[in-house]
Design an enzyme around this catalytic site. Structure first.
Site, PDB file in Angstrom:
ATOM      1  CG  ASN A   1      -0.158  -0.127   2.309  1.00  0.00           C
ATOM      2  OD1 ASN A   1       0.572   0.916   2.846  1.00  0.00           O
ATOM      3  ND2 ASN A   1      -0.040  -1.232   3.215  1.00  0.00           N
TER       4      ASN A   1
ATOM      5  CE  LYS B   1       8.949 -10.542 -14.434  1.00  0.00           C
ATOM      6  NZ  LYS B   1       9.428  -9.817 -15.680  1.00  0.00           N
TER       7      LYS B   1
ATOM      8  N   PRO C   1      -2.214 -12.163  10.647  1.00  0.00           N
ATOM      9  CG  PRO C   1      -0.059 -12.712  11.809  1.00  0.00           C
ATOM     10  CD  PRO C   1      -0.593 -12.789  10.583  1.00  0.00           C
ATOM     11  CG  ASP C   2      -5.636  -7.179  14.216  1.00  0.00           C
ATOM     12  OD1 ASP C   2      -4.845  -6.349  14.705  1.00  0.00           O
ATOM     13  OD2 ASP C   2      -6.642  -6.627  13.597  1.00  0.00           O
ATOM     14  CB  ILE C   3       0.466  -7.062  14.823  1.00  0.00           C
ATOM     15  CG1 ILE C   3       1.196  -7.889  13.501  1.00  0.00           C
ATOM     16  CG2 ILE C   3       1.686  -6.847  15.670  1.00  0.00           C
ATOM     17  CD1 ILE C   3       2.100  -6.922  12.726  1.00  0.00           C
TER      18      ILE C   3
ATOM     19  CG  PHE D   1      -2.513   5.430  13.655  1.00  0.00           C
ATOM     20  CD1 PHE D   1      -1.714   5.415  14.794  1.00  0.00           C
ATOM     21  CD2 PHE D   1      -2.632   6.573  13.011  1.00  0.00           C
ATOM     22  CE1 PHE D   1      -1.060   6.506  15.250  1.00  0.00           C
ATOM     23  CE2 PHE D   1      -1.715   7.964  13.623  1.00  0.00           C
ATOM     24  CZ  PHE D   1      -0.948   7.543  14.637  1.00  0.00           C
TER      25      PHE D   1
ATOM     26  CE  LYS E   1     -10.279  -0.172  11.041  1.00  0.00           C
ATOM     27  NZ  LYS E   1      -9.427   0.621   9.946  1.00  0.00           N
TER      28      LYS E   1
ATOM     29  CE  LYS F   1      -7.716  -3.603  14.380  1.00  0.00           C
ATOM     30  NZ  LYS F   1      -6.829  -3.791  13.866  1.00  0.00           N
TER      31      LYS F   1
HETATM   32  O1  PMT Z   1       2.983   6.332   6.544  1.00  0.00           O
HETATM   33  P1  PMT Z   1       2.201   7.530   5.910  1.00  0.00           P
HETATM   34  O2  PMT Z   1       2.375   7.651   4.586  1.00  0.00           O
HETATM   35  O3  PMT Z   1       2.620   8.610   7.016  1.00  0.00           O
HETATM   36  O4  PMT Z   1       0.999   7.393   6.561  1.00  0.00           O
HETATM   37  C1  PMT Z   1       0.170   7.167   7.752  1.00  0.00           C
HETATM   38  C2  PMT Z   1      -1.109   6.084   7.987  1.00  0.00           C
HETATM   39  C3  PMT Z   1      -2.144   6.656   7.013  1.00  0.00           C
HETATM   40  C4  PMT Z   1      -0.666   4.594   7.210  1.00  0.00           C
HETATM   41  C5  PMT Z   1      -1.385   5.922   9.350  1.00  0.00           C
HETATM   42  O5  PMT Z   1      -1.623   7.156   9.848  1.00  0.00           O
HETATM   43  C6  PMT Z   1      -2.447   5.144   9.371  1.00  0.00           C
HETATM   44  O6  PMT Z   1      -3.579   5.245   9.480  1.00  0.00           O
HETATM   45  N1  PMT Z   1      -2.168   3.717   9.977  1.00  0.00           N
HETATM   46  C7  PMT Z   1      -3.325   2.520  10.104  1.00  0.00           C
HETATM   47  C8  PMT Z   1      -3.647   2.298   8.822  1.00  0.00           C
HETATM   48  C9  PMT Z   1      -5.041   1.596   8.813  1.00  0.00           C
HETATM   49  O7  PMT Z   1      -6.055   1.744   8.409  1.00  0.00           O
HETATM   50  O8  PMT Z   1      -4.994   0.377   9.403  1.00  0.00           O
HETATM   51  P2  PMT Z   1      -6.072  -0.730   9.476  1.00  0.00           P
HETATM   52  O9  PMT Z   1      -7.381  -0.210   9.637  1.00  0.00           O
HETATM   53  O10 PMT Z   1      -5.838  -1.930   8.628  1.00  0.00           O
HETATM   54  O11 PMT Z   1      -5.460  -1.407  10.913  1.00  0.00           O
HETATM   55  C10 PMT Z   1      -6.121  -0.759  12.333  1.00  0.00           C
HETATM   56  C11 PMT Z   1      -5.072  -0.924  13.161  1.00  0.00           C
HETATM   57  O12 PMT Z   1      -4.481  -2.222  13.349  1.00  0.00           O
HETATM   58  C12 PMT Z   1      -3.576  -0.290  12.917  1.00  0.00           C
HETATM   59  O13 PMT Z   1      -3.139   0.296  13.943  1.00  0.00           O
HETATM   60  C13 PMT Z   1      -2.892  -1.442  12.364  1.00  0.00           C
HETATM   61  O14 PMT Z   1      -1.397  -0.657  12.466  1.00  0.00           O
HETATM   62  C14 PMT Z   1      -3.261  -2.510  12.940  1.00  0.00           C
HETATM   63  N2  PMT Z   1      -2.895  -3.779  12.480  1.00  0.00           N
HETATM   64  C15 PMT Z   1      -4.086  -3.787  11.162  1.00  0.00           C
HETATM   65  C16 PMT Z   1      -3.691  -5.052  10.612  1.00  0.00           C
HETATM   66  C17 PMT Z   1      -2.741  -6.050  11.091  1.00  0.00           C
HETATM   67  N3  PMT Z   1      -3.006  -7.336  10.546  1.00  0.00           N
HETATM   68  N4  PMT Z   1      -2.269  -5.859  12.055  1.00  0.00           N
HETATM   69  C18 PMT Z   1      -2.302  -4.620  12.812  1.00  0.00           C
HETATM   70  O15 PMT Z   1      -1.453  -4.571  13.753  1.00  0.00           O
END
Ligand code: PMT
Length: 398
Positions: A209, A288, A306-308, A324, A338, A342
């Site tokens: 992404n 490839k 896994p959701d860390i 985030f 969220k 979580k």
């Molecule tokens: O890196 P930049 O260009 O500065 O951009 C910053 C950002 C937009 C990436 C950042 O500000 C941000 O929003 N990060 C979270 C992106 C997101 O929407 O994550 P999510 O909805 O997929 O996950 C929610 C939360 O769970 C996040 O804290 C994520 O780190 C965590 N997660 C998600 C999936 C996973 N498998 N493991 C996780 O830990």
């Protein structure tokens, strides 16, 4: 005006980088600091005191017997009221004097007689920087609590390339601003994830992404500035590691997961800023994939990662967890959702077009007390506000 009200003594020693000290002085003044310049005699051969006098609007001192100081105590008076003594550039010779407590000119005497912190920005030829004597002096100074800013790596005035250049005035300014940040997280250990993950399809293609890592790196830096010991688990980005931060570079979500679990037991705070791929190809291909080799476009079977964050939050004795969420719409509803799913105390929401890639962002913090909007600002500024919020939540948990 990040340095408003701060009193800085800027020491300038003899070296070609002395000309950059004029720009540094201008930047410090622009941020609201009041700056008194003191030069070594050697420095006056590179830039005249008049330059610094004109910029600072104050007399410049280089002689400890200067009769302009009424009681002839320039060596004590000039740094007595200072919040910090910053020497930039600091020559190899001057660092050696500092390390040995010599005081044979105004600036070295000021350094010995000061009660304020001392920061130095070394500038010298790469062989002088690598010389065992300089290495010993730097180690001594660090042991004495002196902050060493840089040096940088690159082309040198002597035509050589390597470590030893004075870091740029903008970088020294950033270090000064960092120096004055409140140490809200002193003694705390902060673990962060940042950047994207990359899930390989074949050796050259993958699912990823547009996260640049800027938000996470800004938070790592702000946490470090606030006195925390910071470990940053970073997906593939092209950003330098913030000073004083320990970085573990990973590529995939599984690697990020393993790196976080390796560190988390020792952490007081976990901040998940990374945009982790929710899915990965079940069977990455070892070679490839060739176009047209199959009758139909290849189908890629995906497995859930896994959701860390959720796993860390579910630990028996979890650190303070901060998540985030980047959403394209319904930010408040999805972000709060969220946070509850979580089971984390603090979630930071941002809109996708604000958050990804840019230097600025707009945040809303969601916690048990409600929503706290942080208006659009550079990511580092927002990171400092977030760190302040985290520090107050830690305080409440005690
Ligand atoms: O890196 P930049 O260009 O500065 O951009 C910053 C950002 C937009 C990436 C950042 O500000 C941000 O929003 N990060 C979270 C992106 C997101 O929407 O994550 P999510 O909805 O997929 O996950 C929610 C939360 O769970 C996040 O804290 C994520 O780190 C965590 N997660 C998600 C999936 C996973 N498998 N493991 C996780 O830990």
């Amino acid at each position: 005006m990040e340095l408003a009200g701060k009193r800085i003594v800027l020491g300038v020693t003899g070296g070609i980088a002395a000309y950059k000290a004029a720009e540094l002085l201008r930047l410090l003044l622009k941020e609201g600091a009041s700056v008194q310049v003191a030069m070594t005699e050697a420095a006056t051969h590179f830039v005249t005191p008049v330059t610094f006098q004109a910029l600072s609007g104050r007399p410049v001192f280089s002689d400890q017997w200067d009769s302009r100081v009424p009681n002839n105590m320039a060596h004590i008076d000039l740094s007595r009221e200072a919040d910090v003594l910053l020497v930039a550039p600091a020559s190899a010779d001057f660092l050696a004097k500092l390390a040995h407590g010599l005081a044979d000119d105004l600036l070295s005497t000021l350094a010995l007689a000061r009660a304020c912190p001392l920061l130095v920005a070394p500038a010298m030829n790469r062989q002088m920087w690598e010389h065992p004597a300089t290495c010993r002096n730097i180690a001594t100074l660090r042991g004495d609590g002196v902050d060493i800013l840089g040096p940088g790596c690159g082309d040198q005035a002597c035509g050589e390339t390597g470590l030893g250049r004075m870091i740029e005035p903008e970088e020294i300014l950033a270090d000064m601003v960092a120096h004055f940040q409140p140490k809200r997280l002193a003694g705390k250990r902060v673990l962060l994830t940042a950047g994207p993950t990359f899930e390989a399809i074949d050796p050259v293609r993958g699912i990823t992404n547009l996260s640049s890592g800027k938000m996470g790196y800004a938070i790592a830096r702000a946490a470090r500035e606030a006195g925390a010991q910071v470990t940053l688990v970073s997906g593939p980005v092209s950003l330098p590691c913030p000073q004083g931060v320990t970085r573990t570079a990973v590529t995939s979500a599984l690697q990020m997961h393993a790196a976080v679990h390796h560190e988390v037991a020792a952490s007081d705070v976990f901040i998940a800023v990374a945009a982790v791929a929710d899915y990965r190809p079940a069977k990455p291909i070892g070679h490839k994939i060739k176009k047209g080799a199959q009758a139909a476009p290849p189908q890629i079977e995906l497995l859930q990662n896994p959701d860390i964050l959720a796993e860390v939050a579910a630990l028996r004795d979890p650190p303070l967890c901060v998540g985030f969420a980047a959403e394209s719409e319904n930010l408040a509803e999805y972000a709060e959702n969220k946070r509850r799913t979580k089971k984390i105390p603090l979630l930071v929401g941002n809109l996708i077009h604000d958050g990804f890639g840019g230097d600025d962002n707009t945040l809303i913090l969601f916690d048990d007390e409600g929503q706290h909007p942080l208006p659009s600002a550079p990511k580092l500024e927002l990171a400092r506000q977030l760190v302040a919020r985290i520090a107050s939540l830690l305080e409440k948990r005690r």
